[in-house]
Design an enzyme around this catalytic site. Structure first.
Site, PDB file in Angstrom:
ATOM      1  CB  SER A  17      -0.969   0.017   1.177  1.00 20.67           C
ATOM      2  OG  SER A  17      -0.282   0.215   2.390  1.00 20.67           O
ATOM      3  CE  LYS A  68      -3.077   1.987   4.649  1.00 19.86           C
ATOM      4  NZ  LYS A  68      -2.738   1.057   3.604  1.00 19.86           N
TER       5      LYS A  68
END
Length: 191
Positions: free
Chosen positions: A36, A77
């Site tokens: 990700s 993230k």
């Protein structure tokens, strides 16, 4: 001579205790799992996460953080929006408080995208569990997205995260050593 040896042993023991305390309570290692954040952070790489400093210095847009996604999983993230920000994406272009923002960490993924868009179009009020009447990020909440938007499970899937979910800010990548890097903010990102 014996006194000098004893002083060395005590010094080494104290150093190990300090390293243990620092490692346990200030910086902790984390292994990247998944794609990700690719290519910024790749699967299997190891980073040091500052679990104290971000609380005193605060989190800023562009910081990379580790947070508890649920009881079993931690995610890594990038912070896109902080409390008080009005955030909107229009066809892969980020606007914060009405101003267009550069996202240089997306360059690689934009060049290699599979579809028309990697982020798409959305506003804060479109996110899961968000107030449908407001595009402003509330106090104590953060909008986080992975750099590899086409595969990332992030705020678009689970909504804004709570401040108390945040473990810490990624300080540096230490493994593999050949890929050592200490600053993941947008102005220092080239890909």
């Amino acid at each position: 001579m014996k006194k000098e040896i004893l002083e060395w042993i005590i010094s080494i023991a104290v150093a190990f205790v300090i390293l243990f305390i620092v490692g346990k309570f200030i910086v902790t290692p984390y292994t990247i799992k998944g794609e990700s954040m690719d290519p910024t952070l790749k699967d299997g790489e190891r980073v040091a996460v500052n679990i104290v400093g971000y609380k005193t210095g605060g989190l800023e847009k562009g910081n990379v953080v580790v947070f508890h996604a649920n009881k079993n999983d931690d995610y890594v993230k990038r912070v896109i929006g902080v409390p008080g920000d009005k955030v909107e994406y229009k066809n892969d272009t980020l606007y914060v408080n009405g101003k267009k923002q550069d996202e240089p960490y997306l360059n690689y993924n934009l060049k290699h995208k599979q579809g028309d868009y990697i982020t798409g179009t959305f506003q804060v009020k479109d996110l899961p569990n968000a107030n449908p009447k407001s595009n402003v990020i509330p106090k104590g909440k953060y909008l986080v997205l992975g750099d590899n938007r086409e595969v990332s499970k992030d705020s678009r899937a689970f909504g804004l995260i709570d401040e108390d979910q945040i473990v810490g800010k990624v300080s540096f990548r230490f493994w593999p050593f050949s890929e050592f890097k200490h600053n993941f903010n947008p102005e220092n990102t080239k890909n």
